[in-house]
Scaffold this motif. Structure first.
Motif, PDB file in Angstrom:
ATOM      1  N   HIS A  99       0.810  -1.227   0.000  1.00 10.65           N
ATOM      2  CA  HIS A  99       0.000   0.000   0.000  1.00 10.65           C
ATOM      3  C   HIS A  99       0.837   1.268   0.000  1.00 10.65           C
ATOM      4  CE1 HIS A  99      -3.313  -2.664   0.464  1.00 10.65           C
ATOM      5  NE2 HIS A  99      -3.020  -2.990   1.707  1.00 10.65           N
ATOM      6  N   ILE A 100       1.984   1.267  -0.640  1.00  5.83           N
ATOM      7  CA  ILE A 100       2.772   2.492  -0.794  1.00  5.83           C
ATOM      8  C   ILE A 100       2.185   3.283  -1.969  1.00  5.83           C
ATOM      9  CG2 ILE A 100       5.060   3.438  -1.354  1.00  5.83           C
ATOM     10  CD1 ILE A 100       6.297   0.982  -0.081  1.00  5.83           C
ATOM     11  N   PRO A 101       1.968   4.598  -1.796  1.00  4.84           N
ATOM     12  CA  PRO A 101       1.425   5.387  -2.912  1.00  4.84           C
ATOM     13  C   PRO A 101       2.289   5.266  -4.174  1.00  4.84           C
ATOM     14  CG  PRO A 101       1.320   6.655  -0.889  1.00  4.84           C
ATOM     15  CD  PRO A 101       2.084   5.393  -0.560  1.00  4.84           C
ATOM     16  N   HIS A 103       2.986   7.315  -6.512  1.00  7.02           N
ATOM     17  CA  HIS A 103       3.936   8.406  -6.768  1.00  7.02           C
ATOM     18  C   HIS A 103       5.227   8.191  -5.967  1.00  7.02           C
ATOM     19  CE1 HIS A 103       1.662  11.431  -9.206  1.00  7.02           C
ATOM     20  NE2 HIS A 103       0.659  10.679  -8.814  1.00  7.02           N
TER      21      HIS A 103
ATOM     22  N   PHE B 179      -1.551  16.751 -10.776  1.00 12.59           N
ATOM     23  CA  PHE B 179      -1.284  15.301 -10.827  1.00 12.59           C
ATOM     24  C   PHE B 179      -0.434  14.868  -9.627  1.00 12.59           C
ATOM     25  CE2 PHE B 179       1.480  11.818 -12.461  1.00 12.59           C
ATOM     26  CZ  PHE B 179       0.504  10.880 -12.723  1.00 12.59           C
ATOM     27  N   VAL B 180       0.607  15.647  -9.344  1.00 17.26           N
ATOM     28  CA  VAL B 180       1.520  15.302  -8.256  1.00 17.26           C
ATOM     29  C   VAL B 180       0.890  15.617  -6.895  1.00 17.26           C
ATOM     30  CG1 VAL B 180       3.758  15.843  -7.201  1.00 17.26           C
ATOM     31  CG2 VAL B 180       3.564  15.604  -9.699  1.00 17.26           C
ATOM     32  N   ASP B 183      -1.868  13.208  -5.684  1.00 16.56           N
ATOM     33  CA  ASP B 183      -1.579  11.777  -5.815  1.00 16.56           C
ATOM     34  C   ASP B 183      -2.486  11.106  -6.844  1.00 16.56           C
ATOM     35  OD1 ASP B 183       0.569  10.663  -4.120  1.00 16.56           O
ATOM     36  OD2 ASP B 183      -0.509  11.657  -2.498  1.00 16.56           O
ATOM     37  N   ALA B 184      -2.592  11.725  -8.019  1.00 12.68           N
ATOM     38  CA  ALA B 184      -3.496  11.186  -9.025  1.00 12.68           C
ATOM     39  C   ALA B 184      -2.846  10.039  -9.800  1.00 12.68           C
ATOM     40  CB  ALA B 184      -3.895  12.291  -9.997  1.00 12.68           C
ATOM     41  N   GLU B 185      -3.690   9.118 -10.259  1.00 12.52           N
ATOM     42  CA  GLU B 185      -3.263   8.116 -11.237  1.00 12.52           C
ATOM     43  C   GLU B 185      -3.623   8.604 -12.630  1.00 12.52           C
ATOM     44  OE1 GLU B 185      -5.381   4.624 -10.123  1.00 12.52           O
ATOM     45  OE2 GLU B 185      -4.179   4.337  -8.331  1.00 12.52           O
ATOM     46  N   ASP B 209      -4.987   7.737  -6.379  1.00 10.98           N
ATOM     47  CA  ASP B 209      -4.397   6.491  -5.890  1.00 10.98           C
ATOM     48  C   ASP B 209      -4.970   6.188  -4.497  1.00 10.98           C
ATOM     49  OD1 ASP B 209      -2.782   4.438  -5.041  1.00 10.98           O
ATOM     50  OD2 ASP B 209      -0.933   5.639  -4.987  1.00 10.98           O
ATOM     51  N   ALA B 211      -4.059   4.189  -2.315  1.00  9.56           N
ATOM     52  CA  ALA B 211      -3.020   4.033  -1.286  1.00  9.56           C
ATOM     53  C   ALA B 211      -2.572   5.375  -0.725  1.00  9.56           C
ATOM     54  CB  ALA B 211      -1.820   3.271  -1.869  1.00  9.56           C
ATOM     55  N   ALA B 212      -2.867   6.468  -1.424  1.00  9.01           N
ATOM     56  CA  ALA B 212      -2.414   7.785  -0.979  1.00  9.01           C
ATOM     57  C   ALA B 212      -3.514   8.580  -0.283  1.00  9.01           C
ATOM     58  CB  ALA B 212      -1.872   8.570  -2.166  1.00  9.01           C
ATOM     59  N   TYR B 214      -4.693   8.427   2.549  1.00 14.40           N
ATOM     60  CA  TYR B 214      -4.396   8.795   3.933  1.00 14.40           C
ATOM     61  C   TYR B 214      -3.759  10.178   4.031  1.00 14.40           C
ATOM     62  CZ  TYR B 214       0.628   7.997   3.343  1.00 14.40           C
ATOM     63  OH  TYR B 214       1.931   8.083   2.922  1.00 14.40           O
ATOM     64  N   ARG B 215      -3.068  10.611   2.972  1.00 12.84           N
ATOM     65  CA  ARG B 215      -2.422  11.924   3.056  1.00 12.84           C
ATOM     66  C   ARG B 215      -3.139  12.953   2.172  1.00 12.84           C
ATOM     67  NH1 ARG B 215       3.199  10.069   0.142  1.00 12.84           N
ATOM     68  NH2 ARG B 215       2.421   9.931  -1.970  1.00 12.84           N
TER      69      ARG B 215
END
Lengths: 290, 370
Positions: A99-101, A103, B179-180, B183-185, B209, B211-212, B214-215
């Motif tokens: 589950h690492i982002p 990016h 995008f950055v 945290d977009a895919e 994403d 997985a991102a 959380y932030r």
């Protein structure tokens, strides 16, 4: 011989005091891996399982030669941990964390390329050079030395297939998990090239799955290989458009299908097995012919 | 996580991209009010998480507030690509000179972001010839620089020092920052409307994403999974409903797929895909079993090859469900790996003898499902 790691590899565990880090440090030690240091910020100067713990990777390398590290820290801190090891000059970084982002994964992989180091994972079970060194989380008892190189995207499926091989007394040179995420460091091609060069490896098992392009890419290189390759591709029965667990395992717009992968690999001369437990029989036949 | 168009446009706006004047509404009456505010012709767009809304009738035009209300009413009553419509976006109708395409996503083979641009945007971007599609991979260590955006614009055939050229360079830079930052895919603008010298994002498609998340606390949350799938996700399980009658639980996506393949090979039909993941403890396993039982299978197979997952945890959970809740259908267990002996001992106490090999367990469960 084996690839990437062997009995001389000095291993660092990043996140050694966490639940997973601690459990798997014990397991790695009992397999015989040379785990010689760990990191855990704030716990520098202590020992865990007799292993010295440091606050940072830089502090570790002031005292020890480190050949490989394994990252057990949580996803939100994994990028920092991986970059820390790479920056300190560690040449092989195994990232077990899932589950690492994505990016963060792109940043890790890009930096690793620049400093010419190997990243295995993220979201990998790790790497085992059977009988010599294990870095990661696979159960110890299923890995015995022998002539079969194994490279895979999925962890438990690898244990399944390696377990079947070992049950038939067929050992493995090195077993590499590339990781289940969409962006990972080592690819099938990187690993296949190393197996092709490795004296101990006689045949290779490739364990793939639906989704992505990794198997199609691999098939291009396999055409040049002299060693036989056997492949199992998981997900033949999976319905289209449904994501099956791994971020990687999703079929979209007709790309990355079971049929497409099997076709590419078959054309490259790969022997495809339809079910995981057929692998040992095919490997036995191939080894007898060599 | 996919985002609705109106959410994407709010993000675009925050980062300095031009979007049409407009607002989201939940009722036909509000659609009329917003149309009145905007003045003149408007477009009314259903907010659903799928493409091809126009072709499905989910986008309508109106010349005045009364028409806007009627059009909104009509869209609320329809389903667009299988989605019910709960939100509309009412916007000014743009004067369109040209429609471009601009997107950023991840090139998985290159392991880098890739910018995709075309001067032939609009409804059928998939059909546009390769010659008109510009792709530029971005080195994440270099990042987006002005010279890169300028070169993309040059290759699009737009004069660089023209007002339009400058505006496009700025747009590409801003879209990369988005995008950055989020945290977009995928961030996609189709069409990117050229109206005189103005460059306007007439649509937005954004995927974040998971997985991102959380932030990305400030981003709104959009739920598109079924209730059962969401429950599973929140428990750290990956669950997909299938049509068959054999309940499946395994640990790891690969072995779970391998289990489905093997069931199918032996003539059985899986009722679900359930990857309990690595390191699933007792509680997660209990919930996983409840999910499987909710599908009313005829039999269940549990296929565990424990690495990070410990066999005794799984066994304890299974034993506790069997004792406390009861399992109304036959359960076949294959259990090997970390702490295997301890796990098997626990299962023996509740009368379950675990199999060594996956194929034997699966043959058995297929037989039981007949």
């Amino acid at each position: 011989m084996a690839i990437i790691i062997d009995e001389t590899t000095n291993v660092l565990v990043q996140g050694i005091s966490g639940k997973q880090g601690l459990f798997h440090t014990k397991q790695m030690l009992s397999y015989g891996s040379k785990v010689i240091a760990g990191t855990s910020p704030g716990k520098g100067g202590t020992t865990i399982e007799g292993i010295p713990v440091y606050d940072s990777v830089r502090a570790v390398i002031e005292k020890h030669r480190i050949d490989a590290s394994v990252v057990f820290v949580p996803a939100s801190m994994a990028k920092d941990a991986a970059l820390e090891a790479l920056e300190a000059g560690v040449k092989v970084v195994v990232i077990v964390t899932e589950h690492i982002p994505v990016h963060d994964e792109m940043a890790i992989v890009a930096y690793a390329k620049r400093v010419n180091s190997i990243v295995i994972g993220p979201n990998t079970f790790g790497i085992v050079s059977s009988g010599k060194c294990k870095i990661g989380i696979p159960p110890n008892q299923f890995f015995i030395p022998g002539p079969v190189g194994v490279v895979a995207r999925s962890g438990t499926l690898t244990y399944e297939i390696v377990g079947n091989l070992t049950a038939q007394n067929i050992g493995q040179s090195t077993v590499v998990g590339m990781g289940g995420d969409r962006v990972v460091g080592l690819t099938f091609v990187d690993v296949l090239k190393k197996f092709e060069q490795d004296m101990e490896t006689k045949v290779v098992v490739l364990i793939g799955e639906i989704g992505g392009f990794a198997e199609e890419e691999a098939s291009q290189y396999i055409k040049e290989m002299t060693k036989p390759v056997v492949a199992y591709i998981a997900g033949k029965s999976a319905p289209q458009g449904k994501q099956m667990g791994h971020a990687g395992a999703i079929i979209e717009r007709g790309k990355g299908t079971y049929e497409g992968k099997v076709k590419a690999l078959t054309e490259a001369g790969v022997k495809i097995v339809e079910l995981p437990f057929e692998v040992p029989r095919i490997i036995k036949e191939l080894l007898l012919k060599l | 996580m996919k985002m609705f168009e109106y959410m994407g446009k709010e993000i675009f706006s925050k980062f300095g991209l031009k979007v049409p004047k407009g607002r989201m509404v939940n009722t036909p009456e509000d659609a009329a009010l917003i149309a009145k505010d905007i003045g003149g012709a408007v477009v009314i767009k259903s907010q659903v998480l799928s493409g091809k809304r126009g072709k499905a009738g989910g986008i309508k035009f109106a010349d005045n507030p009364e028409q806007a209300k009627a059009a909104a009413q009509e869209i609320f009553e329809m389903t667009v690509q299988g989605h019910t419509v709960e939100i509309l976006l009412v916007e000014e109708k743009l004067k369109i000179d040209k429609e471009f395409y601009l997107a950023i996503t991840i090139d998985l083979a290159a392991k880098r972001p890739v910018i995709i641009a075309s001067i032939k945007g609009g409804m059928d971007i998939e059909e546009v010839a390769e010659d008109y599609i510009i792709k530029e991979q971005i080195d994440v260590e270099l990042g987006m620089q002005s010279f890169i955006a300028s070169d993309i614009v040059r290759r699009m055939g737009v004069t660089l020092n023209s007002p339009l050229g400058k505006e496009l360079v700025r747009t590409i830079g801003a879209l990369y920052r988005i995008f950055v930052e989020i945290d977009a895919e995928l961030v996609e603008i189709n069409p990117l409307v050229i109206s005189g010298d103005k460059v306007i994002a007439a649509d937005s498609k954004i995927t974040i994403d998971d997985a991102a998340l959380y932030r990305q606390r400030e981003l709104p949350r959009v739920e598109e999974r079924t209730v059962v799938e969401k429950t599973a996700h929140d428990l750290g399980l990956s669950f997909v409903e299938l049509d068959g009658d054999i309940g499946v639980m395994a640990n790891g996506a690969g072995i779970t797929m391998g289990t489905l393949d093997t069931i199918t090979y032996y003539g059985g039909k899986p009722a679900n895909f359930l990857d309990a993941g690595g390191g699933t403890g007792e509680e997660g396993t209990v919930k996983a079993l409840e999910l499987i039982l909710s599908r009313n299978p005829k039999a269940i197979v549990i296929n565990i090859f424990g690495g990070i997952t410990r066999c005794d945890d799984v066994a304890r959970a299974l034993a506790s469900v069997k004792r406390n809740i009861g399992i109304p259908v036959p359960v076949v267990v294959r259990l090997v790996g970390t702490n295997q002996e301890a796990g098997r001992a626990i299962l023996r106490e509740v009368g379950i003898e675990a199999y060594d090999f996956m194929q034997d367990a699966i043959k058995k469960v297929v037989e039981l499902s007949k």
